[in-house]
Design a protein around this motif. Structure first.
Motif, PDB file in Angstrom:
ATOM      1  N   ASN A  90     -10.029  72.516 -43.876  1.00 15.55           N
ATOM      2  CA  ASN A  90      -8.829  73.355 -43.794  1.00 15.55           C
ATOM      3  C   ASN A  90      -7.926  72.763 -42.705  1.00 15.55           C
ATOM      4  O   ASN A  90      -8.201  72.896 -41.514  1.00 15.55           O
ATOM      5  N   TRP A  91      -6.847  72.077 -43.157  1.00 17.22           N
ATOM      6  CA  TRP A  91      -5.912  71.449 -42.236  1.00 17.22           C
ATOM      7  C   TRP A  91      -4.710  72.363 -42.016  1.00 17.22           C
ATOM      8  O   TRP A  91      -4.210  72.970 -42.953  1.00 17.22           O
ATOM      9  N   ASN A  92      -4.258  72.424 -40.786  1.00 18.23           N
ATOM     10  CA  ASN A  92      -3.039  73.159 -40.456  1.00 18.23           C
ATOM     11  C   ASN A  92      -2.139  72.204 -39.683  1.00 18.23           C
ATOM     12  O   ASN A  92      -2.433  71.843 -38.538  1.00 18.23           O
ATOM     13  N   PHE A  93      -1.052  71.770 -40.358  1.00 18.53           N
ATOM     14  CA  PHE A  93      -0.132  70.823 -39.742  1.00 18.53           C
ATOM     15  C   PHE A  93       0.984  71.506 -38.966  1.00 18.53           C
ATOM     16  O   PHE A  93       1.812  70.827 -38.356  1.00 18.53           O
ATOM     17  N   GLY A  94       1.027  72.824 -39.030  1.00 22.32           N
ATOM     18  CA  GLY A  94       2.152  73.556 -38.434  1.00 22.32           C
ATOM     19  C   GLY A  94       3.069  74.029 -39.531  1.00 22.32           C
ATOM     20  O   GLY A  94       3.019  75.196 -39.945  1.00 22.32           O
ATOM     21  N   PRO A  95       3.882  73.135 -40.081  1.00 23.03           N
ATOM     22  CA  PRO A  95       4.746  73.556 -41.197  1.00 23.03           C
ATOM     23  C   PRO A  95       4.043  73.537 -42.542  1.00 23.03           C
ATOM     24  O   PRO A  95       4.613  73.962 -43.539  1.00 23.03           O
ATOM     25  N   GLY A  96       2.810  73.057 -42.628  1.00 19.98           N
ATOM     26  CA  GLY A  96       2.124  72.980 -43.915  1.00 19.98           C
ATOM     27  C   GLY A  96       0.619  72.965 -43.732  1.00 19.98           C
ATOM     28  O   GLY A  96       0.100  72.901 -42.605  1.00 19.98           O
ATOM     29  N   THR A  97      -0.140  73.029 -44.836  1.00 17.57           N
ATOM     30  CA  THR A  97      -1.600  73.047 -44.817  1.00 17.57           C
ATOM     31  C   THR A  97      -2.120  72.140 -45.921  1.00 17.57           C
ATOM     32  O   THR A  97      -1.381  71.705 -46.813  1.00 17.57           O
ATOM     33  N   THR A 118       2.541  63.151 -32.497  1.00 18.30           N
ATOM     34  CA  THR A 118       3.950  62.989 -32.146  1.00 18.30           C
ATOM     35  C   THR A 118       4.688  62.372 -33.330  1.00 18.30           C
ATOM     36  O   THR A 118       4.307  61.297 -33.823  1.00 18.30           O
ATOM     37  N   ILE A 119       5.717  63.032 -33.779  1.00 14.50           N
ATOM     38  CA  ILE A 119       6.544  62.564 -34.892  1.00 14.50           C
ATOM     39  C   ILE A 119       7.896  62.151 -34.323  1.00 14.50           C
ATOM     40  O   ILE A 119       8.666  62.987 -33.824  1.00 14.50           O
ATOM     41  N   ALA A 131      -6.207  71.326 -48.100  1.00 14.68           N
ATOM     42  CA  ALA A 131      -7.653  71.535 -48.233  1.00 14.68           C
ATOM     43  C   ALA A 131      -8.366  70.237 -48.604  1.00 14.68           C
ATOM     44  O   ALA A 131      -9.558  70.263 -48.920  1.00 14.68           O
ATOM     45  N   LEU A 132      -7.651  69.102 -48.567  1.00 12.26           N
ATOM     46  CA  LEU A 132      -8.271  67.820 -48.862  1.00 12.26           C
ATOM     47  C   LEU A 132      -9.046  67.314 -47.650  1.00 12.26           C
ATOM     48  O   LEU A 132      -8.757  67.687 -46.500  1.00 12.26           O
ATOM     49  N   GLN A 133     -10.021  66.437 -47.906  1.00 13.22           N
ATOM     50  CA  GLN A 133     -10.787  65.896 -46.793  1.00 13.22           C
ATOM     51  C   GLN A 133      -9.936  64.920 -45.981  1.00 13.22           C
ATOM     52  O   GLN A 133      -9.962  64.952 -44.739  1.00 13.22           O
ATOM     53  N   ASN A 134      -9.202  64.043 -46.654  1.00 10.28           N
ATOM     54  CA  ASN A 134      -8.362  63.046 -45.982  1.00 10.28           C
ATOM     55  C   ASN A 134      -6.943  63.136 -46.536  1.00 10.28           C
ATOM     56  O   ASN A 134      -6.540  62.349 -47.402  1.00 10.28           O
ATOM     57  N   PRO A 135      -6.158  64.095 -46.082  1.00 10.04           N
ATOM     58  CA  PRO A 135      -4.831  64.302 -46.666  1.00 10.04           C
ATOM     59  C   PRO A 135      -3.782  63.381 -46.044  1.00 10.04           C
ATOM     60  O   PRO A 135      -3.991  62.743 -45.011  1.00 10.04           O
ATOM     61  N   SER A 136      -2.646  63.339 -46.697  1.00 17.32           N
ATOM     62  CA  SER A 136      -1.441  62.711 -46.157  1.00 17.32           C
ATOM     63  C   SER A 136      -0.359  63.778 -46.092  1.00 17.32           C
ATOM     64  O   SER A 136      -0.237  64.601 -47.000  1.00 17.32           O
ATOM     65  N   TYR A 137       0.439  63.694 -45.031  1.00 16.65           N
ATOM     66  CA  TYR A 137       1.466  64.728 -44.867  1.00 16.65           C
ATOM     67  C   TYR A 137       2.688  64.105 -44.211  1.00 16.65           C
ATOM     68  O   TYR A 137       2.571  63.322 -43.249  1.00 16.65           O
ATOM     69  N   ALA A 138       3.868  64.412 -44.731  1.00 17.48           N
ATOM     70  CA  ALA A 138       5.138  63.923 -44.190  1.00 17.48           C
ATOM     71  C   ALA A 138       5.828  65.049 -43.448  1.00 17.48           C
ATOM     72  O   ALA A 138       6.148  66.091 -44.039  1.00 17.48           O
ATOM     73  N   PHE A 139       6.054  64.866 -42.157  1.00 14.69           N
ATOM     74  CA  PHE A 139       6.740  65.856 -41.336  1.00 14.69           C
ATOM     75  C   PHE A 139       8.245  65.662 -41.490  1.00 14.69           C
ATOM     76  O   PHE A 139       8.761  64.540 -41.355  1.00 14.69           O
ATOM     77  N   GLN A 140       8.928  66.757 -41.762  1.00 18.20           N
ATOM     78  CA  GLN A 140      10.366  66.691 -42.012  1.00 18.20           C
ATOM     79  C   GLN A 140      11.194  66.805 -40.745  1.00 18.20           C
ATOM     80  O   GLN A 140      12.394  66.537 -40.767  1.00 18.20           O
ATOM     81  N   GLN A 141      10.556  67.215 -39.651  1.00 17.76           N
ATOM     82  CA  GLN A 141      11.274  67.340 -38.387  1.00 17.76           C
ATOM     83  C   GLN A 141      10.503  66.568 -37.322  1.00 17.76           C
ATOM     84  O   GLN A 141       9.273  66.563 -37.291  1.00 17.76           O
ATOM     85  N   ALA A 142      11.243  65.910 -36.456  1.00 19.70           N
ATOM     86  CA  ALA A 142      10.607  65.207 -35.344  1.00 19.70           C
ATOM     87  C   ALA A 142      10.105  66.214 -34.319  1.00 19.70           C
ATOM     88  O   ALA A 142      10.595  67.336 -34.224  1.00 19.70           O
ATOM     89  N   GLY A 143       9.087  65.790 -33.552  1.00 23.38           N
ATOM     90  CA  GLY A 143       8.567  66.657 -32.506  1.00 23.38           C
ATOM     91  C   GLY A 143       7.076  66.446 -32.312  1.00 23.38           C
ATOM     92  O   GLY A 143       6.468  65.536 -32.881  1.00 23.38           O
ATOM     93  N   ASN A 144       6.473  67.306 -31.486  1.00 21.06           N
ATOM     94  CA  ASN A 144       5.034  67.270 -31.232  1.00 21.06           C
ATOM     95  C   ASN A 144       4.361  68.395 -32.017  1.00 21.06           C
ATOM     96  O   ASN A 144       4.759  69.563 -31.911  1.00 21.06           O
ATOM     97  N   TYR A 145       3.320  68.064 -32.769  1.00 18.21           N
ATOM     98  CA  TYR A 145       2.643  69.025 -33.637  1.00 18.21           C
ATOM     99  C   TYR A 145       1.152  69.087 -33.268  1.00 18.21           C
ATOM    100  O   TYR A 145       0.456  68.066 -33.308  1.00 18.21           O
TER     101      TYR A 145
END
Length: 504
Positions: free
Chosen positions: A305-312, A349-350, A314-328
């Motif tokens: 269970n991954w929580n990226f902040g703006p998204g989540t 850090t994005i 349930a994959l073991q090794n996911p990929s995620y693109a952050f749409q806003q710069a900043g620290n997550y």
């Protein structure tokens, strides 16, 4: 007359002197005396319980006890409650009287129950009944009869009864003497409910960590909860947090005592499962770019269970693109098949990715000016590809093409290692000509260039709305015109720029 027989008797009376005599005769009716009987002639009663003695053979009666008149007792029966000999004098209709034989009434003393003792107990446990009683003078108690109020009975001066259900029961004791005299006494008995241990819920049974044991009790509220785990230390309370020394199976004994002192126990076992270890790796990345997350967790993990902040995810090794710069603060929670979980957090850090959108403006038939939409922007590097094999690193290049036409122009913007590219089709054309479908609409503009007025020629295949925009040599819009709906066929429209309010 006393010597006469029953019936009519003749009596002659004679008087005489020396010379004379006289006589008189009288008939006298002699009636027989009544025969008065009573029943019974003897009886034994208990104190306070009357014996009814009934008289027969006369019209009126007067009762006597031990030869003493009983004033007011003139009926044909009497309720005898005192010990003694009862007689009655009966008078018939002729006024003749007779005295009955004596009825001997013996009065025995009643027994007395002073008290019954029955302490409050718990359901399913025996209640000890005791009593204090006396038989009365000259008698002994023959029987003790108990009614426990639950459908069961018993005998004996002391006895026991086990109540299956909690409640308040009315117990009655009846004692009987050898004379048949009886006394009864009732006593309420309180039977308290046992606490019913419905279930024991075990949560957080993951090692290392404290397991949570919760006891659910009904019937009556538990007042004291004692947990025993064999040779280890136990605990108290309906809800217990307990740390076991290692993974494995453990037995428990739970003892629950109610406020009334009633005790119930429950035995069971629980399993302590081993917790997983959560960990992952992810590099710092750029805005809009996919970040590849690598799961490094250990243990029998079945859920991620991954929580990226703006998204989540349930994959073991996911990929995620952050749409806003900043620290997550990215968080991973892993869970095993036994429900044990662990959480790991790592900040990502994005960096901001500069925009690469751009605008191109025709400056002449073969020359165009290009400008990034985010210009000026500090620290951004630009790379232009003009679609004819040439390029530029200038922020605002002026490009001269060999000839008009369509070109694929791309801008790549880069800042601190983050970059984006935007490619668009761009047309180099004669800005002094008419940009439109001359052949489709038969469009002509005269004169071109002009100063204050010009005419537009159209050849429309069907009636339609006609609007026009006027651009200067740099491509900047300086005016717009709305001619309304124009009929099909050839049409010439005269335009005087002074007639239009939005003319710039």
């Amino acid at each position: 007359p006393a010597l006469a027989n029953n019936g009519i008797n003749q009596v002659m009376y004679m008087v005489s002197n020396a010379n004379c005599s006289d006589a008189d005769t009288v008939n006298i009716l002699v009636t027989a005396n009544p025969v008065v009987t009573i029943n019974p002639l003897s009886a034994s009663i208990c104190s306070g319980t009357p014996a009814v003695v009934t008289a027969n053979g006369a019209a009126n009666y007067q009762w006597y006890i031990n030869g003493q008149i009983m004033q007011g007792n003139t009926g044909n029966n009497i309720s005898a409650i005192m010990q003694g000999t009862y007689t009655v004098i009966g008078t018939d209709a002729n006024g003749c009287t007779a005295t009955s034989s004596g009825a001997v009434i013996n009065v025995a003393s009643n027994p007395v129950i002073y008290n019954i003792s029955a302490p409050a107990v718990c359901e399913g446990q025996p209640t000890a009944f005791t009593q204090n009683s006396a038989p009365g003078t000259g008698s002994t108690i023959a029987t003790y009869q108990w009614n426990f109020g639950n459908g069961n009975t018993g005998t004996g001066a002391q006895t026991n009864e086990t109540y299956a259900n909690a409640g308040t029961y009315t117990t009655q004791l009846t004692v009987t003497t050898t004379d048949g005299c009886v006394d009864s006494l009732s006593q309420n008995v309180t039977v308290n409910a046992l606490p019913s241990i419905d279930s024991v819920q075990v949560t957080n049974n993951c090692f290392p960590g404290a397991a949570q044991l919760n006891a659910f009790v009904s019937g009556t509220q538990g007042n004291n909860y004692v947990w025993n785990f064999g040779g280890m230390n136990g605990g108290i309370g309906s809800s217990l947090s307990y740390t076991f020394p290692s993974p494995g199976s453990y037995n428990y004994l739970l003892t629950v005592t109610s406020a009334d002192g009633c005790v119930s126990t429950d035995q069971g076992s629980l399993q302590m499962h081993e917790k997983p270890h959560a960990e992952f790796y992810a590099p710092n990345a750029c805005q809009f770019s996919s970040v590849n997350f690598s799961d490094l967790s250990s243990g029998n993990v079945t859920q991620w269970n991954w929580n990226f902040g703006p998204g989540t995810s349930a994959l073991q090794n996911p990929s995620y693109a952050f749409q806003q710069a900043g620290n997550y603060p990215v968080q991973l929670t892993v869970t095993t098949a036994d429900g044990c979980s662990d959480t790991y957090m790592m900040p990502i850090t994005i960096a901001p990715t500069p925009s690469s959108t751009w605008t191109g403006t025709n400056m002449s038939p073969v020359q165009a000016s290009f400008l990034p939409n985010n210009y000026p922007s500090f620290g951004v590097n630009y790379f232009w590809s003009f679609g004819d094999g040439s390029s530029s690193n200038l922020a605002n290049p002026l490009k001269t093409y060999a000839q008009p036409g369509w070109y694929i122009v791309c801008l790549t913007s880069e800042k601190e290692g983050c970059q984006s590219t935007t490619c668009k089709n761009f047309r180099i054309y004669d800005i002094f000509g008419i940009d439109g479908a001359e052949n489709e609409f038969g469009l002509t503009v005269q004169p071109n260039p002009f100063q204050n007025s010009f005419s537009i020629g159209l050849d429309l295949s069907f009636a339609q709305e006609v609007r026009a925009e006027l651009l200067d040599v740099t491509g900047r819009k300086v005016g717009s015109f709305n001619f309304g709906k124009i009929a099909a066929g050839k049409t010439t429209l005269q335009v005087n720029t002074a007639d239009y309010r939005d003319w710039e």
